[in-house]
Each structure stands twice: as structure tokens, then as C-alpha cells.
Design an enzyme around this catalytic site. Structure first.
Site, PDB file in Angstrom:
ATOM      1  N   SER A 432       0.818  -1.208   0.000  1.00 32.17           N
ATOM      2  CA  SER A 432       0.000   0.000   0.000  1.00 32.17           C
ATOM      3  C   SER A 432       0.854   1.261   0.000  1.00 32.17           C
ATOM      4  CB  SER A 432      -0.975   0.005   1.181  1.00 32.17           C
ATOM      5  OG  SER A 432      -0.372  -0.480   2.330  1.00 32.17           O
ATOM      6  N   HIS A 453      -2.620  -2.776  -6.547  1.00 31.41           N
ATOM      7  CA  HIS A 453      -3.038  -2.324  -5.221  1.00 31.41           C
ATOM      8  C   HIS A 453      -4.551  -2.481  -5.067  1.00 31.41           C
ATOM      9  CE1 HIS A 453      -3.527   1.214  -2.202  1.00 31.41           C
ATOM     10  NE2 HIS A 453      -3.422   0.071  -1.584  1.00 31.41           N
ATOM     11  N   GLU A 465      -5.725  -0.180  -8.252  1.00 33.06           N
ATOM     12  CA  GLU A 465      -4.692   0.679  -8.838  1.00 33.06           C
ATOM     13  C   GLU A 465      -3.612  -0.239  -9.391  1.00 33.06           C
ATOM     14  OE1 GLU A 465      -3.602   4.825  -6.681  1.00 33.06           O
ATOM     15  OE2 GLU A 465      -3.618   3.149  -5.312  1.00 33.06           O
ATOM     16  N   ASN A 503      -3.940   6.667  -1.854  1.00 28.64           N
ATOM     17  CA  ASN A 503      -3.476   6.937  -0.495  1.00 28.64           C
ATOM     18  C   ASN A 503      -2.781   8.289  -0.390  1.00 28.64           C
ATOM     19  OD1 ASN A 503      -4.579   4.614   0.433  1.00 28.64           O
ATOM     20  ND2 ASN A 503      -2.677   3.446   0.459  1.00 28.64           N
TER      21      ASN A 503
HETATM   22  P1  NAI Z   1      -1.466  -9.605   7.031  1.00 29.67           P
HETATM   23  O1  NAI Z   1      -0.532  -9.456   8.151  1.00 29.67           O
HETATM   24  O2  NAI Z   1      -2.884  -9.934   7.288  1.00 29.67           O
HETATM   25  O3  NAI Z   1      -0.913 -10.720   6.037  1.00 29.67           O
HETATM   26  C1  NAI Z   1       0.416 -10.853   5.677  1.00 29.67           C
HETATM   27  C2  NAI Z   1       0.694 -12.332   5.547  1.00 29.67           C
HETATM   28  O4  NAI Z   1       1.959 -12.505   4.929  1.00 29.67           O
HETATM   29  C3  NAI Z   1       0.739 -13.060   6.872  1.00 29.67           C
HETATM   30  O5  NAI Z   1      -0.143 -14.157   6.853  1.00 29.67           O
HETATM   31  C4  NAI Z   1       2.190 -13.530   6.962  1.00 29.67           C
HETATM   32  O6  NAI Z   1       2.337 -14.761   7.642  1.00 29.67           O
HETATM   33  C5  NAI Z   1       2.526 -13.634   5.493  1.00 29.67           C
HETATM   34  N1  NAI Z   1       3.963 -13.683   5.265  1.00 29.67           N
HETATM   35  C6  NAI Z   1       4.938 -13.003   5.887  1.00 29.67           C
HETATM   36  N2  NAI Z   1       6.130 -13.375   5.395  1.00 29.67           N
HETATM   37  C7  NAI Z   1       5.898 -14.296   4.450  1.00 29.67           C
HETATM   38  C8  NAI Z   1       6.732 -15.062   3.597  1.00 29.67           C
HETATM   39  N3  NAI Z   1       8.027 -14.929   3.611  1.00 29.67           N
HETATM   40  N4  NAI Z   1       6.135 -15.920   2.725  1.00 29.67           N
HETATM   41  C9  NAI Z   1       4.817 -16.043   2.697  1.00 29.67           C
HETATM   42  N5  NAI Z   1       3.984 -15.365   3.498  1.00 29.67           N
HETATM   43  C10 NAI Z   1       4.525 -14.502   4.364  1.00 29.67           C
HETATM   44  O7  NAI Z   1      -1.323  -8.252   6.176  1.00 29.67           O
HETATM   45  P2  NAI Z   1      -2.317  -7.645   5.091  1.00 29.67           P
HETATM   46  O8  NAI Z   1      -3.157  -6.619   5.723  1.00 29.67           O
HETATM   47  O9  NAI Z   1      -2.946  -8.747   4.338  1.00 29.67           O
HETATM   48  O10 NAI Z   1      -1.292  -6.877   4.146  1.00 29.67           O
HETATM   49  C11 NAI Z   1      -0.528  -7.532   3.166  1.00 29.67           C
HETATM   50  C12 NAI Z   1      -0.023  -6.510   2.182  1.00 29.67           C
HETATM   51  O11 NAI Z   1      -1.135  -5.850   1.592  1.00 29.67           O
HETATM   52  C13 NAI Z   1       0.835  -5.415   2.758  1.00 29.67           C
HETATM   53  O12 NAI Z   1       1.838  -5.084   1.822  1.00 29.67           O
HETATM   54  C14 NAI Z   1      -0.126  -4.260   2.953  1.00 29.67           C
HETATM   55  O13 NAI Z   1       0.504  -3.019   2.922  1.00 29.67           O
HETATM   56  C15 NAI Z   1      -0.998  -4.432   1.721  1.00 29.67           C
HETATM   57  N6  NAI Z   1      -2.323  -3.846   1.815  1.00 29.67           N
HETATM   58  C16 NAI Z   1      -3.068  -3.916   2.935  1.00 29.67           C
HETATM   59  C17 NAI Z   1      -4.319  -3.336   2.998  1.00 29.67           C
HETATM   60  C18 NAI Z   1      -5.147  -3.456   4.237  1.00 29.67           C
HETATM   61  O14 NAI Z   1      -6.144  -2.740   4.336  1.00 29.67           O
HETATM   62  N7  NAI Z   1      -4.795  -4.304   5.181  1.00 29.67           N
HETATM   63  C19 NAI Z   1      -4.883  -2.625   1.848  1.00 29.67           C
HETATM   64  C20 NAI Z   1      -4.048  -2.662   0.686  1.00 29.67           C
HETATM   65  C21 NAI Z   1      -2.807  -3.235   0.683  1.00 29.67           C
END
Ligand code: NAI
Length: 718
Positions: A432, A453, A465, A503
């Protein structure tokens, strides 16, 4: 006259009217189509050998998509719009009163004017097929059904069911339409035409009634739909609910209720009111803005994302998703719904299992809401597989990375995944805030790296995006755009820069809301002022929703990139430091119960404001001015810097990504409505009070001087 859209054949006294608008993928009702219908009805009426007719579409999977909206923009006075409505009344009245019965044979979307037309038919048959949906989506364009829909629909399905369709514009599936009496009969698509011809013959022979009442009435319906007292209760509640929902910003639903009500007093008066109010609604700025957004999204559907030169778009059959967390599982969920094979990878089995569980929940919701059958759910579930290594990644077309928002982790998984990918595969990051070029720095093939995104929750938020770096190959961008559309998203292509577009413009807006708190404004007063402006949630509530930790982190990235202009407020900084997380931690600016349901303002949060307990009154105008001008000025900077390609993309991004009030058209159309001159003047006034934060974008200053606009005309996007 020569018929272009309507084709007529007559066999054994039964006419078959095939509607097939040349050069278009769907049938639209324009002025010239209306003329064709009128001439055809007159011809049939005169031909004594014709006893009955059917109306069927020549388009695959689409019946009639509604009125030709291009024509709406040609009206310059309410009288012209009213006249168009009256012409519609006259045409459908003629259809309804034709000597010979006309049977509507509906397969595919039957929308707006198309639905109003079939309501005037003597019998309606629909196919029992997922593509067959009936709806009156006019309110979504700031208008309401103006060709008798507010009069015929309540008589056909009853007041409550009619209001539900007219006021929400929602899609009604064939089976539901048969239950409500909207259509008389459901058939398999293979026999639609045959059965329609047969019914036309039966009605002509007098063995079947014309337009039989097909409603099933329970006791509630007998009172609420069918008695004057019941109806007045329903109408009053509808007005109250509409006002509450629209906060007075959308007049069309109220006008529709008034037209419906008038029809119950007196049939003629109902049509009069419908025409008069339709004329008024069609000319509101609200309708203009909503129609322009409609055109913008339609144009984006046809936009390759890389200009007009030919480009190869690869089909995406199988994807790998890295990170089975909140976003990863959400993305995987919508991918399997579109038939894509998905490999979902996380660090350990428990997390993979949790991600797969989240997909199951999403699909189950589809079963509960009857969008899919249980068998379809099981088929879709089979498309998703989990892994803790990269097995199954050897033949994916696209990888979407959604691991932690941490550059080190993103680099690590980039290197790992590239070692197993086939050469053509694309790697897309869902980051993000981290610039894509920085993530691509760890890639051996940065031309195949792009940003995709998604917004949360993925299955609900309509925007995607696609972020390109100077190195991203055109084919890669076009493929990411095409796949995004396949997932049902409205896609804008933006250039790589911190925060991208959505954002980035959100940042100064949220910061300013925080600064208002710094100055002593009340949390709920700030939120209320922006709800009044038309946002779906206030900025402070939004901070709690997004998560205060995330808001804090992205704030730091913006300061690093843009300096003090995008620095977070003191209050937000202190609240983040205190460890409050917002709704997910059940502690933020507002109070939350154990289930995360929001209560009132958490007064203890004022201890974190620099002014402490000292509260100050701020006017609604001050709140709106400071927050909105901060956002729209940043949007202009993004256009100036080439982050967004056009005002159109900027408007769509803000409306679909942030909930910028649709009836204001988006930041650029809003600035056009206010006028660049005035926007600059107000920015300069604010800049005098808050030095540096409101320096107007150069582009705006230039436009103000020249009297220019972002859009060349009021309707269509430039
Ligand atoms: P989250 O913490 O729910 O999920 C991240 C996942 O990645 C976790 O399950 C973790 O175990 C896994 N992970 C970490 N290292 C890993 C690896 N080496 N191999 C495989 N899996 C691994 O986080 P979330 O919220 O899903 O965010 C993920 C991405 O999406 C981030 O880059 C965030 O900035 C982006 N994002 C988040 C939004 C939101 O509203 N939460 C909106 C748009 C983008």
C-alpha cells in the site's frame, strides 16, 4: 421508414419483433429507436392479419440495457427532459393498448427503460438463467424511471417491492422476479422463443388472460400494499429512510416516491408527476456528475491501460498468492470466483489454513445470499490450493505478493519466487505504500514487476490501482489491467510514487482532520462535517477502521517523501504512540464493544491532543474547507506530476477508492464546479494561515489565470 434496430417477421398471424441495435453489443433505447417502435406498432395495428406478437432480443445474453444515456446530455432544459419522459409515456401507452398482445421474451439484462417497456407488455417470460436480471438502476445516475416505471411497477409487484427496486436500483434475478409477479413465467433459454410465440397465440385466442396479476399476497401485503392506510405508512417510512441514507444529497429517490404516491391518488396525475419530476431531476448537477462517472467507468472498461498501440495481453489461468493474510486471502477469494487456479503460500501451515478458511467463508456468503449454489461453491473451492514452499508456482502466469509491509520481507520473497517462476510470469505487489521500483530492485527481471493495489475488503471495494515503474513492460501492465477487470474491478493505471494516487490524496485529508483535533475540535464534529459533505464515513472513523498503526506507518512514509506538507497531526502521532490500534484493537478515537461494534467517542482520547481538555468550536465550513481543499489540491499535484494519467482516472480513483461523494463527480469535477480561480483563492487564504501546507498546485494557478477547466464540457470526460 427503414427499420435499423427492429426486425419483423410474421408467421401464422404472430409477429416476431427482434431488437438488435446495429454496431452495439447491447440494445439501448434512443430517440430513433422509439420512433422505430412507434412506426412498427402502427403498422401492426393496421395489419388485421396479425393477432399477436413477441418482443425478443437479437443480442446474446442481453435483452435491453436501458435508455441511451448519451442523449441525456443533450438536454439543456427540464422541459426537454420532461418531453422525453412524455414521449416514453405515449409510446408505452400505445404498446399497452395495442389490439394485439405483445409478449416479452426476456433473456439477459433487462434494465431501466427496457424493464419499463416489458411492464407495458401483455405477458412476460424470462429465462431461468444467471445472466437474466431485471432492474431499474436510474437512481444510480441521479434520476429515476421516467417512462411509466413509477406507475406500472407498483401495480405489478406491489408498493413495497416496487420501492425496493426503484430506490435501490438493485438487480433482481429471474427466479425472484417470478416470485414477485414481475414476470409471469420462467423457461429454459432453449425454449424461450417457442413458448413466447405460443403464449402470444393463446392470449390472442382468448384462452389466456392479458397481463394477469401474478403476485402472491400474504397478510402484510394485503394491508401494506393494498390499503390506503398501509400505503401511507410504507411511503412515509420510505421517505424517512431515504432522507436518513442520503443525508439529503440525492433528491431523485424522493422524487420517485412522490411520483409513486401521486399515481395512487389518480392514474393521470401519477404520469404527470413522473414526467415533471423526471424533467427536474435530469437537470440537477447531481445527475450530471453521476452520469459523467458512469461514462468514466464505461470508458475505463475499454481502456487497455497502455494507450491505443497494439499490445499482447496474456491470459491469466493460474496465479500464486504470497501471504495468506487479510489481503492475500481476499485476493485469492475473488480469483477463484472468476475461475482462476490459485496457489496460496504463507510461512506456515496454520496461516495457510486460515487463509483457505477465509476463502471458504467468502464463498459461503455467496451461497447464503443465493448468488451461487453449493455445488458451484465446492467447484470454486477446489481451485484454491495451499503451500508453505513454492510448489505449484512453476506454471503460474501471475504472482500477487501480499506479505507483510516490510521491504526486507518483500525482497526476500521476490528472490525466492523468481527462482521457481516460468519466464513469462508477472510479479505484482499489493503493497500500500512502498514504491514498486524499490520492491523491483530485488528482481532479476524488473520489467515483469508491477503493482496491483487492491483495497480492503477486497471483495467489496471496486477499485484496483495498477502501478507501473519506468521499467514495467507494456505487456505486463496490459495483462495486469485485463486481469483486474476480469476480477470485476474498475482499474486505473498510475505511475510509481510514494502512496501512488489514492493513499496520497487521502493523506493530507486525514492529516488535516487530525490537525483540527490538535486545535481543539471534537472528534464527532469533524466526522459529521465530512459526512455532511457526502463521504460515507468520517475521516476519524476511517483512521480507526484502517488501523492506527498502519496510519502511523504510512504517515512516516509520506513525511519522508514529501516533507512537512504531509506530516501527520500531533494528535495522531500521540495516539499511535499510545498503542491504540483503532477498531481491530477495540480502542481508538471511538469506543468499541467486544464484537468491534462502534459506540460514541472515547473521551479519554482528548488527553492526547496538544490542547488537552480545552475544546474549541469549529464550524462545519471550516472543517470541510480545510480537509477537502487539502485533498483536491493534492489530486491536482498528482495530475501535474503524471501520477494519474487524466482527471477522469483521478475522479474514478477517489470515488471508488475513498468514497469521495459520487454526486460531486470526484476531486477534479469538484474543482471544475467550484472554478479553478476560487479554488486557488481559497487555498491561498488557507496557506496564509497554515504556511506551506496549502500552497496551490502550479497547475491550478495556471488554470486559474487562463480560466481553464479539467474537463472540456459539462458531461463527457475530456
Ligand atoms: P497480514 O498481516 O494480514 O498478512 C500478511 C501475511 O503474509 C501473513 O499471513 C504472513 O504470515 C505472510 N507472510 C509473511 N512473510 C511471508 C513469507 N516470507 N512468505 C509467505 N507469506 C509470508 O497483512 P495484510 O493486511 O494482508 O497486508 C498484506 C499486504 O497488503 C501489505 O503489503 C499491505 O501493505 C498491503 N495492503 C493492505 C491493505 C489493508 O487494508 N490491510 C490494503 C491494501 C494493501
Amino acid at each position: 421508414m427503414t427499420m435499423r434496430a427492429l426486425h419483423l417477421t410474421i408467421t401464422d398471424g404472430i409477429a416476431e419483433i427482434v431488437f438488435d441495435l446495429p454496431g452495439e453489443s447491447v440494445n439501448k433505447i434512443s430517440g430513433s429507436v422509439k420512433d422505430e417502435f412507434l412506426a412498427l406498432f402502427e403498422q401492426l395495428e393496421r395489419d388485421a392479419s396479425v393477432r399477436g406478437a413477441i418482443l425478443i432480443s437479437g443480442k446474446p445474453d442481453s435483452f435491453i440495457a436501458g435508455a441511451d444515456i448519451d442523449e441525456f446530455l443533450r438536454w439543456t432544459t427540464p422541459e426537454q427532459a420532461e418531453q422525453a419522459s412524455r414521449d416514453g409515456h405515449a409510446l408505452l401507452e400505445k404498446l399497452e393498448r395495442l389490439r394485439l398482445p405483445v409478449v416479452a421474451a426476456i433473456h439477459g439484462a433487462c434494465l431501466g427503460g427496457g424493464l419499463e417497456a416489458v411492464l407495458a407488455c401483455a405477458y412476460r417470460i424470462a429465462t431461468d438463467h444467471p445472466k437474466t436480471i431485471l432492474a431499474l438502476p436510474e437512481v444510480q445516475l441521479g434520476i429515476f424511471p421516467g417512462a411509466g416505471g413509477t406507475q406500472r411497477l407498483p401495480r405489478t409487484v406491489g408498493l413495497r417491492a416496487a420501492l425496493d427496486m426503484i430506490l435501490t436500483g438493485k438487480n433482481v434475478r429471474a427466479r425472484k422476479a417470478a416470485q414477485s409477479g414481475l414476470v409471469h413465467e420462467l423457461v429454459h433459454p432453449a425454449i424461450l422463443r417457442t413458448i413466447a410465440l405460443q403464449r402470444a397465440r393463446e392470449i390472442a385466442d382468448g384462452v389466456r388472460a392479458r397481463n394477469p396479476d401474478a403476485r402472491t399476497r400474504d397478510a402484510a401485503a394485503l394491508f401494506l400494499d393494498d390499503t390506503p392506510v398501509g400505503r401511507s405508512i410504507v411511503l412515509r417510512q420510505a421517505r424517512e429512510m431515504t432522507l436518513k441514507k442520503t443525508r439529503g444529497h440525492y433528491p431523485a429517490p424522493l422524487a420517485a416516491i412522490a411520483a409513486v404516491a401521486a399515481g395512487y391518488h389518480d392514474r393521470e396525475q401519477g404520469y404527470q408527476e413522473e414526467g415533471r419530476l423526471f424533467g427536474q431531476m435530469a437537470m440537477t448537477s447531481i445527475a450530471r456528475e453521476l452520469i459523467s462517472l458512469f461514462f468514466a467507468t464505461t470508458a475505463l472498461k475499454k481502456d487497455s491501460g497502455v494507450g491505443d498501440a497494439p499490445v499482447t495481453v496474456r491470459s491469466v489461468e493460474k496465479i500464486g498468492v504470497l501471504g495468506a493474510g487479510f489481503m492475500g486471502a481476499g485476493i485469492a477469494g475473488i480469483a477463484v470466483q472468476q475461475g482462476t487456479l490459485v496457489r496460496l503460500k504463507d510461512a506456515d501451515l496454520a496461516r495457510v489454513g486460515k487463509g483457505l478458511g477465509a476463502i471458504r467463508e467468502l464463498l459461503k456468503d455467496g451461497v447464503t445470499k443465493k448468488r451461487i449454489t453449493r455445488a458451484q461453491m465446492n467447484d470454486q473451492l477446489l481451485l484454491a490450493g495451499g503451500t508453505v514452499d513454492y510448489s505449484g508456482f512453476g506454471n503460474v502466469d501471475l504472482v500477487i505478493e501480499a506479505v507483510f509491509e516490510d521491504l526486507y520481507v518483500k525482497h526476500k520473497v521476490m528472490r525466492e519466487v523468481e527462482a521457481v517462476l516460468p519466464p513469462h510470469a508477472i510479479v505484482a505487489s499489493n503493497t500500500s505504500t512502498i514504491p514498486i521500483a524499490r520492491i523491483a530492485a530485488a528482481s532479476a527481471r524488473p520489467e515483469r514487476v508491477v503493482g496491483m493495489h487492491f483495497f480492503s475488503p477486497v471483495h467489496k471495494m471496486p477499485l484496483l490501482e495498477v502501478i507501473v515503474t519506468p521499467q514495467t513492460a507494456r505487456e505486463v501492465t496490459a495483462t495486469a489491467v485485463a486481469y483486474g477487470k476480469q476480477l470485476g474491478k474498475t482499474v486505473i493505471v498510475v505511475n510509481d510514487a510514494p502512496g501512488f494516487y489514492v493513499n496520497r490524496i487521502l493523506s493530507p485529508y486525514l492529516n488535516e482532520a487530525g490537525r483540527l483535533l490538535d486545535g481543539g475540535a471534537a472528534v464527532d464534529a469533524v466526522d459529521r462535517a465530512l459526512l455532511d459533505f457526502g463521504f460515507p464515513v468520517g475521516p476519524i472513523t476511517l483512521l480507526d477502521e484502517v488501523g492506527l498503526d498502519i496510519a502511523g506507518k504510512s504517515g512516516a512514509i509520506f513525511v519522508e517523501a514529501f516533507g512537512d506538507r504531509l506530516a501527520p497531526s500531533e494528535t495522531l502521532r500521540r495516539v499511535v504512540e499510545s498503542g491504540r490500534l483503532g477498531r481491530k484493537g477495540r480502542k481508538g478515537f471511538y469506543l468499541y464493544d467486544g464484537d468491534g461494534k462502534k459506540g460514541g467517542v472515547d473521551d479519554t482520547v482528548y488527553a492526547f491532543t496538544p490542547s488537552g481538555a480545552r475544546r474549541a468550536e469549529v464550524t462545519i465550513d471550516e472543517v470541510q474547507r480545510r480537509c477537502i481543499l487539502a485533498m483536491v489540491n493534492e489530486a491536482a499535484r498528482c495530475l501535474e506530476e503524471g501520477i494519474v494519467r487524466s482527471p477522469r482516472d483521478g475522479d474514478v480513483g477517489a470515488v471508488f477508492g475513498i468514497g469521495f461523494p459520487p454526486f460531486r463527480g470526484g476531486p477534479f469535477r469538484y474543482m471544475d464546479a467550484v472554478g479553478a480561480g476560487r479554488v486557488v483563492e481559497e487555498l491561498e487564504q488557507l496557506n496564509a494561515r497554515f504556511s506551506g501546507r496549502y500552497a496551490p498546485a502550479e497547475m491550478l494557478v495556471h488554470m486559474a489565470r487562463k480560466g481553464e477547466r479539467f474537463y472540456s464540457n459539462r458531461g463527457r470526460p475530456a
